[in-house]
Design a protein around this motif. Sequence first.
Motif, short mmCIF file in Angstrom:
data_model
loop_
_atom_site.label_atom_id
_atom_site.label_comp_id
_atom_site.label_asym_id
_atom_site.label_seq_id
_atom_site.Cartn_x
_atom_site.Cartn_y
_atom_site.Cartn_z
N VAL A 58 7.37 2.41 11.25
CA VAL A 58 7.17 0.99 11.56
C VAL A 58 5.77 0.79 12.16
O VAL A 58 5.06 -0.16 11.81
CB VAL A 58 8.27 0.46 12.51
N GLY A 59 5.37 1.69 13.05
CA GLY A 59 4.04 1.59 13.65
C GLY A 59 2.94 1.64 12.60
O GLY A 59 1.98 0.87 12.64
N ALA A 60 3.06 2.55 11.63
CA ALA A 60 2.05 2.67 10.58
C ALA A 60 2.02 1.44 9.68
O ALA A 60 0.95 0.95 9.30
CB ALA A 60 2.31 3.93 9.75
N ALA A 61 3.19 0.92 9.32
CA ALA A 61 3.25 -0.27 8.47
C ALA A 61 2.65 -1.47 9.20
O ALA A 61 1.86 -2.24 8.61
CB ALA A 61 4.69 -0.55 8.05
N LEU A 62 2.99 -1.65 10.46
CA LEU A 62 2.43 -2.76 11.23
C LEU A 62 0.93 -2.61 11.41
O LEU A 62 0.18 -3.59 11.33
CB LEU A 62 3.12 -2.86 12.60
N ASP A 63 0.47 -1.39 11.66
CA ASP A 63 -0.95 -1.14 11.83
C ASP A 63 -1.72 -1.58 10.58
O ASP A 63 -2.70 -2.32 10.66
CB ASP A 63 -1.19 0.34 12.12
N ARG A 64 -1.26 -1.15 9.41
CA ARG A 64 -1.94 -1.53 8.17
C ARG A 64 -1.85 -3.03 7.93
O ARG A 64 -2.82 -3.68 7.55
CB ARG A 64 -1.34 -0.77 7.00
N PRO A 72 0.81 -1.23 0.00
CA PRO A 72 0.00 0.00 0.00
C PRO A 72 0.84 1.28 0.00
O PRO A 72 2.07 1.24 0.11
CB PRO A 72 -0.75 -0.12 1.33
N ILE A 73 0.16 2.40 -0.10
CA ILE A 73 0.72 3.71 0.22
C ILE A 73 0.11 4.10 1.55
O ILE A 73 -1.12 4.03 1.71
CB ILE A 73 0.40 4.74 -0.87
N ILE A 74 0.94 4.46 2.51
CA ILE A 74 0.47 4.77 3.86
C ILE A 74 0.92 6.19 4.22
O ILE A 74 2.11 6.50 4.13
CB ILE A 74 1.06 3.78 4.90
N GLU A 75 -0.01 7.01 4.62
CA GLU A 75 0.31 8.38 5.05
C GLU A 75 0.14 8.49 6.55
O GLU A 75 -0.86 8.04 7.10
CB GLU A 75 -0.58 9.39 4.32
N THR A 76 1.12 9.09 7.20
CA THR A 76 1.06 9.38 8.62
C THR A 76 1.11 10.90 8.79
O THR A 76 1.11 11.64 7.80
CB THR A 76 2.23 8.73 9.39
N ARG A 77 1.21 11.33 10.02
CA ARG A 77 1.28 12.77 10.28
C ARG A 77 2.45 13.43 9.56
O ARG A 77 2.31 14.50 8.98
CB ARG A 77 1.39 13.00 11.79
N ARG A 78 3.62 12.77 9.54
CA ARG A 78 4.82 13.37 8.95
C ARG A 78 5.38 12.64 7.74
O ARG A 78 6.29 13.16 7.08
CB ARG A 78 5.93 13.45 10.00
#
Length: 193
Positions: A122-128, A18-24
Amino acid sequence: MNALLERPRAIAAPGPCPIIETRRLVLRPHRMTDADAMAASLNDWQVTRMLSRVPMPYHPEDARDWLRRTCSGRLADWHLAITEGDDLHIGSVSLELRHGQWHLGYWLNRFYWGQGLMTEAVGAALDRFLRRMPDGEVHSGAFADNAASLRLQERLGFELLDCRDVFSLARNAMVPLIDSRLQAQDFRRPKGA
């Protein structure tokens, strides 16, 4: 039934990278155009000495070889480039299926250390990943002298399992590696992920 005749058990896959967007950050699939930025980051001893499968020195052709394999689209693995939204490659988060288990690996250009970016990525990738694989289990590890990586894993809910020696290409030596595991129910989402 004869064990040799049994079909190997199918491993579930999380779907396309995927493409994952976080705050930064924006995490996106790698591209062949990332080769020079990857080589610049991985030709830094402070980064590469903490990775087991990356040689030192690391050349742009090494990056292109890796990218050819990972950008082929044939793998179930997720190899995400870390960017700050400007599309400049500053690191990587990967979830790879190896030996029937999902494994997490990651690295970040040294000039971006100490800002919480790796925890966010890492948190965002694991979350998805765990939303797509709710019964999933992810394995990882870090060299025993990589305190920052071990803290990151513990913060996200990884359980430290054991210690074993692995060969590091960059160090050209056996190095103690602390294995870890994250079960989906133990994942702790960081803020901003």
